[in-house]
Enzyme design. Sequence first.
Site, PDB file in Angstrom:
ATOM      1  N   GLU A 222      -5.358 140.953 -11.805  1.00 46.11           N
ATOM      2  CA  GLU A 222      -4.354 141.053 -10.648  1.00 46.11           C
ATOM      3  C   GLU A 222      -3.732 140.338  -9.984  1.00 46.11           C
ATOM      4  OE1 GLU A 222      -8.149 141.765  -8.007  1.00 46.11           O
ATOM      5  OE2 GLU A 222      -9.402 142.757  -9.806  1.00 46.11           O
TER       6      GLU A 222
ATOM      7  N   ASP B 259      -4.832 143.781 -14.857  1.00 50.41           N
ATOM      8  CA  ASP B 259      -5.394 144.384 -13.233  1.00 50.41           C
ATOM      9  C   ASP B 259      -5.830 146.164 -13.660  1.00 50.41           C
ATOM     10  OD1 ASP B 259      -4.833 144.996 -11.071  1.00 50.41           O
ATOM     11  OD2 ASP B 259      -2.556 143.999 -11.685  1.00 50.41           O
TER      12      ASP B 259
ATOM     13  N   GLU C 233     -12.634 147.100 -18.600  1.00 49.98           N
ATOM     14  CA  GLU C 233     -13.680 146.524 -17.280  1.00 49.98           C
ATOM     15  C   GLU C 233     -13.798 147.937 -17.119  1.00 49.98           C
ATOM     16  OE1 GLU C 233     -12.602 144.724 -13.812  1.00 49.98           O
ATOM     17  OE2 GLU C 233     -12.056 142.805 -14.700  1.00 49.98           O
TER      18      GLU C 233
HETATM   19  O1  9MR Z   1     -18.857 143.002 -11.208  1.00 49.38           O
HETATM   20  C1  9MR Z   1     -18.218 141.669 -10.781  1.00 49.38           C
HETATM   21  C2  9MR Z   1     -19.537 141.713  -9.448  1.00 49.38           C
HETATM   22  O2  9MR Z   1     -20.330 141.945  -9.848  1.00 49.38           O
HETATM   23  C3  9MR Z   1     -18.602 140.780  -7.998  1.00 49.38           C
HETATM   24  O3  9MR Z   1     -19.673 140.779  -6.878  1.00 49.38           O
HETATM   25  C4  9MR Z   1     -17.502 141.141  -8.509  1.00 49.38           C
HETATM   26  C5  9MR Z   1     -16.900 140.392  -6.718  1.00 49.38           C
HETATM   27  O4  9MR Z   1     -15.219 140.943  -7.375  1.00 49.38           O
HETATM   28  O5  9MR Z   1     -16.432 141.465  -9.756  1.00 49.38           O
HETATM   29  C6  9MR Z   1     -16.660 141.787 -10.326  1.00 49.38           C
HETATM   30  O6  9MR Z   1     -15.769 142.251 -10.998  1.00 49.38           O
HETATM   31  C7  9MR Z   1     -14.596 142.508 -11.441  1.00 49.38           C
HETATM   32  C8  9MR Z   1     -13.327 141.984 -12.126  1.00 49.38           C
HETATM   33  O7  9MR Z   1     -14.188 140.448 -12.059  1.00 49.38           O
HETATM   34  C9  9MR Z   1     -12.073 141.643 -11.790  1.00 49.38           C
HETATM   35  N1  9MR Z   1     -11.666 143.167 -11.796  1.00 49.38           N
HETATM   36  C10 9MR Z   1     -12.083 143.761 -10.837  1.00 49.38           C
HETATM   37  C11 9MR Z   1     -13.986 144.003 -10.981  1.00 49.38           C
HETATM   38  C12 9MR Z   1     -14.429 144.828  -9.893  1.00 49.38           C
HETATM   39  O8  9MR Z   1     -14.815 143.768  -8.615  1.00 49.38           O
END
Ligand code: 9MR
Length: 400
Positions: free
Chosen positions: A175, A233, A305
């Site tokens: 990101e 991203d 993801e």
């Molecule tokens: O799934 C993750 C969630 O449990 C966390 O609270 C969150 C914090 O920002 O991050 C989520 O995973 C993210 C990932 O690390 C990066 N891409 C976006 C994902 C969804 O927010």
Amino acid sequence: MKKTSVVCIVLLAGLFHGCAPKDNIILHEKWPFPVGVAVPGARTNNGNLSVKTADALNTGSPQHKLLKHFNVLAAENEMKPYAIMPASIPSENNWSSSYNWIDADRLVSYAQKNSKLLRGHVLIWHDQTPAWFFQGNGTLGRATIEELYLRMENHIKTVFEKYGGTIAWWDVCNEVVDHTSGGPRQDSNYTRIMQDAGKLGSDRYEYVVKAFEWARKYADLNGGQNVKLFLTDYGIERRFPGEARSKIDEFEVLVKYLVDNNAPIDGIGFQGHFRLYDHTPEEIGRGIDRFSEVNGKKMMIQICELDISVYSNTKNEANNTDMSDDILKERLTDLAAFYREYFDMFEQKYREGKLDLVLIWGIADGHSWLNNHPVTDRTDHPLLFDRKYQPKEAYWVLVK
Ligand code: 9MR
């Protein structure tokens, strides 16, 4: 035979035996590319490491039974900087011993014992990183660029000294690009520190090149010559309707800059947080084509993801918190069809040599981050298994 008929036969077969059909068909065995999953750990969420969530690595937990469907695992949170870094800055020679590897190690040893590959998420990200990492002797109490670079290098070195070649793929930077301004990510301390240092031209992405150089260097020094390095991203797969300049345009500027500056990048991860009806497999396929070669350099694409929200912006549901049972029923069938269309497209891109992995962001609906995003406390259904850990239609269409 039509997809729907196959689903019906499977469901009827289950009913005939007086029970719901079991998820006996192993999902990853049905696809030529690895199919992975993000594993929710014992501790997680928003910096609060003491919060307990469903622990999928606990043998006997309902989520654990579903891990058999995936041959690649990623930590949903446990390898992020905030999860392994100490609460305050380590002294210069004390990085490695001040890290907390407990949760990350559990996942690594589980994967090794169960012959699963690992995807590392994430080395450099503006989010879920302790505040001290960005604080120092620069503008407004921020770190100077020199302080930041030293910490980035120390962190990357520490992680590779620990895991060497054990983790097959790493998200090196995540990101970096903004989703609205068409520039570098505005709410990122990396961006702010680059700006403080007067790096406002294409060198605004200098730190990304450095992150890849350090990742390659320390991976190689620690037996990880085969580790593949990714830039990841969201929203980089397609142009948003009506937008003059999209995130994808700036993302392309970034990737070209990396290639022109010989950053040792192996591929690009499309996060794949999609919504029903809003994203089409054709658009995403075009995005894969667009980034699979940049300035003459081949990039491997991974979907890292994947989840598909059943709330659709096209249907003006961005702020809805629930839907009627009838609509939901229809949505779950459409969700299944969408998953299948996506996977068929992924298979085509795999056969074209452009994509080599798909990873789903969570095991079962009840634990998805989408239940709190973009609206807090809404009930979403984006994954292959439901809140009772039972297979959804989306699972059945992917294993037929
Ligand atoms: O799934 C993750 C969630 O449990 C966390 O609270 C969150 C914090 O920002 O991050 C989520 O995973 C993210 C990932 O690390 C990066 N891409 C976006 C994902 C969804 O927010």
